[in-house]
Design a protein around this motif. Sequence first.
Motif, mmCIF file in Angstrom:
data_model
loop_
_atom_site.group_PDB
_atom_site.id
_atom_site.type_symbol
_atom_site.label_atom_id
_atom_site.label_comp_id
_atom_site.label_asym_id
_atom_site.label_seq_id
_atom_site.Cartn_x
_atom_site.Cartn_y
_atom_site.Cartn_z
ATOM 1 N N CYS A 1 28.794 -55.466 26.788
ATOM 2 C CA CYS A 1 30.031 -55.898 26.145
ATOM 3 C C CYS A 1 30.154 -57.416 26.222
ATOM 4 O O CYS A 1 29.915 -58.001 27.278
ATOM 5 C CB CYS A 1 31.247 -55.287 26.847
ATOM 6 S SG CYS A 1 31.242 -53.491 26.861
ATOM 7 N N ASN B 1 41.263 -50.919 27.023
ATOM 8 C CA ASN B 1 40.153 -51.567 26.337
ATOM 9 C C ASN B 1 39.698 -52.830 27.042
ATOM 10 O O ASN B 1 38.639 -53.344 26.745
ATOM 11 C CB ASN B 1 40.557 -51.943 24.909
ATOM 12 C CG ASN B 1 40.554 -50.750 23.996
ATOM 13 O OD1 ASN B 1 39.578 -50.031 23.910
ATOM 14 N ND2 ASN B 1 41.668 -50.526 23.319
ATOM 15 N N TYR B 2 40.507 -53.359 27.939
ATOM 16 C CA TYR B 2 40.247 -54.655 28.552
ATOM 17 C C TYR B 2 39.852 -54.516 30.015
ATOM 18 O O TYR B 2 40.470 -53.772 30.763
ATOM 19 C CB TYR B 2 41.498 -55.537 28.481
ATOM 20 C CG TYR B 2 41.945 -55.831 27.078
ATOM 21 C CD1 TYR B 2 41.437 -56.921 26.381
ATOM 22 C CD2 TYR B 2 42.858 -55.010 26.445
ATOM 23 C CE1 TYR B 2 41.842 -57.187 25.092
ATOM 24 C CE2 TYR B 2 43.266 -55.266 25.150
ATOM 25 C CZ TYR B 2 42.752 -56.353 24.476
ATOM 26 O OH TYR B 2 43.147 -56.609 23.198
ATOM 27 N N SER C 1 37.150 -57.305 25.855
ATOM 28 C CA SER C 1 38.090 -56.523 25.058
ATOM 29 C C SER C 1 37.307 -55.517 24.229
ATOM 30 O O SER C 1 36.123 -55.710 23.966
ATOM 31 C CB SER C 1 38.927 -57.418 24.144
ATOM 32 O OG SER C 1 38.122 -57.991 23.146
ATOM 33 N N THR C 2 37.960 -54.459 23.833
ATOM 34 C CA THR C 2 37.383 -53.360 23.053
ATOM 35 C C THR C 2 36.048 -52.876 23.613
ATOM 36 O O THR C 2 35.175 -52.440 22.891
ATOM 37 C CB THR C 2 37.217 -53.740 21.557
ATOM 38 O OG1 THR C 2 36.269 -54.805 21.446
ATOM 39 C CG2 THR C 2 38.537 -54.140 20.933
ATOM 40 N N CYS C 3 35.913 -52.949 24.906
ATOM 41 C CA CYS C 3 34.654 -52.578 25.557
ATOM 42 C C CYS C 3 34.598 -51.090 25.892
ATOM 43 O O CYS C 3 33.558 -50.475 25.760
ATOM 44 C CB CYS C 3 34.492 -53.412 26.828
ATOM 45 S SG CYS C 3 32.991 -53.080 27.744
ATOM 46 N N THR C 4 35.699 -50.541 26.312
ATOM 47 C CA THR C 4 35.683 -49.190 26.872
ATOM 48 C C THR C 4 36.175 -48.109 25.913
ATOM 49 O O THR C 4 36.245 -46.948 26.296
ATOM 50 C CB THR C 4 36.528 -49.148 28.153
ATOM 51 O OG1 THR C 4 37.863 -49.508 27.828
ATOM 52 C CG2 THR C 4 35.971 -50.107 29.194
ATOM 53 N N GLY C 5 36.526 -48.486 24.713
ATOM 54 C CA GLY C 5 36.899 -47.498 23.703
ATOM 55 C C GLY C 5 38.193 -46.764 23.967
ATOM 56 O O GLY C 5 38.364 -45.631 23.524
ATOM 57 N N GLY C 6 39.121 -47.376 24.690
ATOM 58 C CA GLY C 6 40.418 -46.755 24.923
ATOM 59 C C GLY C 6 40.409 -45.621 25.929
ATOM 60 O O GLY C 6 41.378 -44.884 26.048
#
Length: 162
Positions: free
Chosen positions: A64, A12-13, A31-36
């Motif tokens: 993001c 996510n980072y 953070s939480t930018c790429t959705g895991g």
Amino acid sequence: MISSAFWLVQGNYIKVSRSDDSANTELLVTSTCTGGRTFRSFITSFGNFRYSTTWNSNACRRTCSLNSHSGSYRSSQGFSQLHCSNNNIGGYNYLSFWCDWSGGDGAVMMIGGGGDSCSRADHGIGITEADEASFRTSFQQSDFGDESGYGTSSYSLNLWYK
């Protein structure tokens, strides 16, 4: 060089640092930018943008917010518009993906604001001057910088993914 983590590590980072910084100080962090997803899965989820394919027009595919920025970001190529708030695309303190502005340039990862008052879109990582958002050999392009063709060779940027 691309690590096998590009295809395998989910995260996510995103963190960017400079190769000439002995403390490896971050330039930016999201953070939480790429959705895991893996970075490859994330960056290719917006389309298949191979050689000469146009990826956008007067927009960014994803934006993001940055959690932080520090280190030598003020003197780093590609970061000149990080705090540009009079933007048409992207934004003050944002990292945006697959951006284009005004039919003249683009960035795979645009750092900060873009548009008429924010140096269009050719600042960040993977920048081009191909008269549209695409890579073509007859136009200037750079791995990173504040304007295509005017990057630096004294350091590189490190992309960290967690």
